[in-house]
Design an enzyme around this catalytic site. Sequence first.
Site, PDB file in Angstrom:
ATOM      1  N   HIS A 102      48.851  49.372  38.239  1.00  0.00           N
ATOM      2  CA  HIS A 102      47.868  48.345  37.885  1.00  0.00           C
ATOM      3  C   HIS A 102      48.008  47.123  38.784  1.00  0.00           C
ATOM      4  O   HIS A 102      47.004  46.594  39.283  1.00  0.00           O
ATOM      5  CB  HIS A 102      48.052  47.941  36.423  1.00  0.00           C
ATOM      6  CG  HIS A 102      47.236  46.758  36.007  1.00  0.00           C
ATOM      7  ND1 HIS A 102      45.939  46.869  35.536  1.00  0.00           N
ATOM      8  CD2 HIS A 102      47.514  45.426  36.005  1.00  0.00           C
ATOM      9  CE1 HIS A 102      45.468  45.668  35.261  1.00  0.00           C
ATOM     10  NE2 HIS A 102      46.405  44.777  35.544  1.00  0.00           N
ATOM     11  N   GLU A 103      49.243  46.670  38.984  1.00  0.00           N
ATOM     12  CA  GLU A 103      49.453  45.506  39.847  1.00  0.00           C
ATOM     13  C   GLU A 103      49.070  45.810  41.293  1.00  0.00           C
ATOM     14  O   GLU A 103      48.560  44.945  42.008  1.00  0.00           O
ATOM     15  CB  GLU A 103      50.915  45.050  39.767  1.00  0.00           C
ATOM     16  CG  GLU A 103      51.356  44.599  38.385  1.00  0.00           C
ATOM     17  CD  GLU A 103      50.448  43.545  37.770  1.00  0.00           C
ATOM     18  OE1 GLU A 103      49.853  42.742  38.525  1.00  0.00           O
ATOM     19  OE2 GLU A 103      50.314  43.530  36.538  1.00  0.00           O
ATOM     20  N   HIS A 106      45.498  45.151  41.845  1.00  0.00           N
ATOM     21  CA  HIS A 106      45.168  43.762  42.186  1.00  0.00           C
ATOM     22  C   HIS A 106      45.362  43.504  43.676  1.00  0.00           C
ATOM     23  O   HIS A 106      44.573  42.785  44.305  1.00  0.00           O
ATOM     24  CB  HIS A 106      46.037  42.800  41.378  1.00  0.00           C
ATOM     25  CG  HIS A 106      45.655  42.707  39.938  1.00  0.00           C
ATOM     26  ND1 HIS A 106      44.365  42.490  39.513  1.00  0.00           N
ATOM     27  CD2 HIS A 106      46.416  42.809  38.810  1.00  0.00           C
ATOM     28  CE1 HIS A 106      44.339  42.441  38.192  1.00  0.00           C
ATOM     29  NE2 HIS A 106      45.563  42.643  37.748  1.00  0.00           N
ATOM     30  N   HIS A 110      42.554  42.315  46.361  1.00  0.00           N
ATOM     31  CA  HIS A 110      42.736  41.185  47.278  1.00  0.00           C
ATOM     32  C   HIS A 110      42.406  41.596  48.709  1.00  0.00           C
ATOM     33  O   HIS A 110      41.713  40.875  49.441  1.00  0.00           O
ATOM     34  CB  HIS A 110      44.167  40.682  47.183  1.00  0.00           C
ATOM     35  CG  HIS A 110      44.449  39.477  48.003  1.00  0.00           C
ATOM     36  ND1 HIS A 110      45.678  39.215  48.566  1.00  0.00           N
ATOM     37  CD2 HIS A 110      43.644  38.445  48.385  1.00  0.00           C
ATOM     38  CE1 HIS A 110      45.627  38.090  49.235  1.00  0.00           C
ATOM     39  NE2 HIS A 110      44.411  37.595  49.150  1.00  0.00           N
TER      40      HIS A 110
END
Length: 231
Positions: A102-103, A106, A110
């Site tokens: 999940h991270e 991100h 980006h």
Amino acid sequence: MYYGYGYDWTIILVLIGAAISGIASLNVRRTYAKYSKLRNYRGITSNDVAEHILHAAGIYDVRIERIRGNLTDHYSPNEKVLRLSDAVYGQTSVAALGVAAHECGHAIQHQEGYAPLKLRSASVPLANIGSWISWPVILIGLLIGYTPLAQLGIFLFTFVVAFQLITLPVEFDASARALRILDQDHILEGEEHAGASKVLKAAALTYVAALFATILQLLRLVYIVNGRRRD
């Protein structure tokens, strides 16, 4: 509890919001605890998965670091650092792999310039202003009986609501990316993939609950200030 000239029934809105947030928080902790006991059959760690996902996306300038706490995982776009909590870093559980992926979602957002992420990052200063200044402005406005000042405080508080609203698509998209990659790259399959999905869905619900609680708080403030104006 009394407010002004009578009983402040609007505190019920705050209690409802707190209850919903509490239930969502308890649910994510229980779900994570359950699937933290399910190890992935390949025996790979969350760090391995994070590195694999980042490199597969062409991202080589993001560091993976350990951070203290439980589920304090996050990606810092300004520092280009992916931080995994004590409960996730180096772990082989299905839950840990889901959170790490999940991270990474991100980080990929980006890299791609995902618009909602850009909007969320840009709105952080306004959200901080709303969070820190709105309450003092509202209270001062109510204490001195100057409604326009209290209304200004409410306007500032809407920045917090807006930030939480913008956060939802960012979090949902990151989870969708994570689950898609875990499936396509055959990192997690079957029961393992289903477990990671439940962990990420439970985590997503905490953001929904937080937004709902904040909206209830906003409604309460509007009612109190408008009630004072009528008085």
